[in-house]
Scaffold this motif. Structure first.
Motif, PDB file in Angstrom:
ATOM      1  N   HIS A   1      46.396  41.115  35.630  1.00 17.53           N
ATOM      2  CA  HIS A   1      46.091  41.884  36.829  1.00 17.53           C
ATOM      3  C   HIS A   1      46.818  43.235  36.876  1.00 17.53           C
ATOM      4  O   HIS A   1      46.667  43.979  37.838  1.00 17.53           O
TER       5      HIS A   1
ATOM      6  N   PRO B   1      49.001  48.125  38.940  1.00 20.19           N
ATOM      7  CA  PRO B   1      47.928  47.155  39.228  1.00 20.19           C
ATOM      8  C   PRO B   1      46.556  47.676  38.814  1.00 20.19           C
ATOM      9  O   PRO B   1      46.266  48.866  38.932  1.00 20.19           O
ATOM     10  N   ASN B   2      45.722  46.765  38.343  1.00 21.81           N
ATOM     11  CA  ASN B   2      44.379  47.145  37.897  1.00 21.81           C
ATOM     12  C   ASN B   2      43.450  47.475  39.059  1.00 21.81           C
ATOM     13  O   ASN B   2      42.550  48.304  38.918  1.00 21.81           O
TER      14      ASN B   2
END
Length: 249
Positions: free
Chosen positions: A140, A125-126
């Motif tokens: 995302h 995940p970012n």
């Protein structure tokens, strides 16, 4: 008092939002096709599913694919039935989370499950405080990535040395469609009694038709929908009709 009213208002907002999304055609309509006595397990609102009564017991085999940092569903099943749970997740934070909790009767495997056996890129995940990664590149996830090992359902059964699964839970961030359409899943579908799944049709890379196709495929394999989360329209429980009829009990 205010907290209770806020929860009620939020619940109604979510339900109305789903209805609106149905009307404009961006949300799949998945219907409950068979009603059975059932109870909910796991955290309320997220991380839980409702499952049929009278199927699980202390000898049951539960496989939990996609753990994140919430194993309340599996912990509730263990507490209620005393069954064994086999959990799968390749995410580094998920692995640490489960190992730190060290739940009894929970067996952790640091592997992903998908349609085929392979090593692949796993997109993290970012946002740093988010947990869910995916093998599907999306807006995302993907600023950082790791290589992970994936196994199919046949290899999973061989690994845990079991002929079938009483309850299979799948929450794998978009990879569920590949898994459900795989030959390994179709070859072993008859040995699964209960299927709990979170669909990710809201990802722009996926869309509602993917979930409708998956549900149609499950029905052809003998699974009927017995529960849906009406606040999210993402979590569903399916029951193998062989066990509704009792022919494989």
């Amino acid at each position: 008092m205010f907290g209770t009213l806020h929860k009620i208002a939020l619940s109604w907002f979510r339900k109305i939002r789903i209805i609106y999304r149905h009307i404009i055609g961006v949300e799949p309509k998945v219907y409950v096709t068979h009603k059975v006595s059932q109870h909910y397990h796991g955290n309320s609102g997220y991380g839980g599913w409702s499952i049929p009564d009278g199927i699980l017991n202390s000898e049951s085999i539960v496989v939990d694919i996609g753990l994140g940092e919430d194993i309340s569903f599996s912990e509730s099943l263990i507490a209620t039935y005393g069954c064994q749970v086999y959990g799968f997740d390749p995410t580094p934070r998920s692995i640490k989370y489960v190992r730190d909790r060290s739940p009894k009767k929970f067996h952790l495997y640091a592997l992903g499950v998908a349609g085929t056996n392979r090593i692949t890129t796993f997109f993290l995940p970012n946002i740093s405080n988010h947990i869910s990664g995916s093998i599907i590149k999306s807006n995302h996830v993907g600023n950082s990535q790791v290589n992970v090992e994936l196994i199919d359902l046949t290899s999973l059964l061989e690994l845990i040395n079991k002929p079938g699964i009483d309850l299979l839970k799948i929450d794998i961030e978009g990879a569920e469609y590949e898994l459900l359409e795989s030959s390994a899943f179709k070859d072993n579908a008859h040995s699964i009694k209960i299927l709990c799944i979170e669909f990710h049709h809201r990802w722009k890379e996926i869309g509602p038709q993917a979930t409708l196709a998956a549900v149609a495929s499950l029905r052809k394999m003998g699974f009927e929908c017995i529960w849906q989360a009406n606040e999210t329209n993402e979590e569903f429980t399916f029951l193998n009709t062989s066990y509704i009829d009792g022919s494989n009990a």
